[in-house]
Design an enzyme around this catalytic site. Structure first.
Site, PDB file in Angstrom:
ATOM      1  N   CYS A 100      42.594  39.770  41.544  1.00  0.00           N
ATOM      2  CA  CYS A 100      44.009  39.439  41.610  1.00  0.00           C
ATOM      3  C   CYS A 100      44.593  39.995  42.909  1.00  0.00           C
ATOM      4  CB  CYS A 100      44.713  40.057  40.403  1.00  0.00           C
ATOM      5  SG  CYS A 100      46.495  39.998  40.495  1.00  0.00           S
ATOM      6  N   LYS A 140      43.153  40.586  27.666  1.00  0.00           N
ATOM      7  CA  LYS A 140      43.688  41.929  27.882  1.00  0.00           C
ATOM      8  C   LYS A 140      43.654  42.719  26.581  1.00  0.00           C
ATOM      9  CE  LYS A 140      46.825  39.877  31.102  1.00  0.00           C
ATOM     10  NZ  LYS A 140      48.105  39.225  31.133  1.00  0.00           N
ATOM     11  N   VAL A 192      48.673  43.292  36.267  1.00  0.00           N
ATOM     12  CA  VAL A 192      47.998  44.298  37.074  1.00  0.00           C
ATOM     13  C   VAL A 192      48.630  44.306  38.455  1.00  0.00           C
ATOM     14  CG1 VAL A 192      45.822  44.150  35.820  1.00  0.00           C
ATOM     15  CG2 VAL A 192      46.192  42.641  37.758  1.00  0.00           C
ATOM     16  N   GLU A 202      53.841  47.077  38.681  1.00  0.00           N
ATOM     17  CA  GLU A 202      54.451  46.238  39.717  1.00  0.00           C
ATOM     18  C   GLU A 202      53.800  46.626  41.045  1.00  0.00           C
ATOM     19  OE1 GLU A 202      56.349  43.661  39.201  1.00  0.00           O
ATOM     20  OE2 GLU A 202      56.775  44.093  37.098  1.00  0.00           O
ATOM     21  N   SER A 203      53.152  45.690  41.677  1.00  0.00           N
ATOM     22  CA  SER A 203      52.287  45.991  42.818  1.00  0.00           C
ATOM     23  C   SER A 203      53.008  46.669  43.977  1.00  0.00           C
ATOM     24  CB  SER A 203      51.557  44.738  43.302  1.00  0.00           C
ATOM     25  OG  SER A 203      52.456  43.793  43.821  1.00  0.00           O
TER      26      SER A 203
END
EC number: 2.5.1.18
Length: 92
Positions: free
Chosen positions: A3, A30, A43, A55-56
């Site tokens: 991802c 998941k 993710v 939250e990236s």
């Protein structure tokens, strides 16, 4: 396939030399407990010091603040902005 949002966290962990256990999550299956870490089931999730961050972009900022050395970005604002632009393109 990785991802791109999780890849952001992986790139920062590698660039900063952070010792971490990376856990792959099957996004199609998941585990239920994953939703305790992120109610959206997305993710990456960073677990550190008994807490968790998701939250990236927020996770990226957290890693930079929690592990300041070596710094991820330059001190000059314009150079730092251009580094972030490059980083954003590299992780899309």
């Amino acid at each position: 396939r990785t991802c791109p949002y999780a890849q952001r966290a992986r790139l920062i962990i590698a660039a900063k030399g952070i010792s971490a256990d990376l856990v792959n999550v099957d996004l199609n299956k998941k585990p239920d407990h994953f939703f305790d870490l992120n109610p959206y089931g997305e993710v990456p999730v960073v677990l550190h010091n008994g807490g968790h961050v998701y939250e990236s972009l927020i996770a990226a900022e957290y890693l930079e603040e929690a592990f300041p050395d070596p710094p991820l970005f330059a001190k000059e604002a314009l150079v730092r902005a251009n580094e972030r632009i490059y980083f954003n393109h590299a992780t899309k």
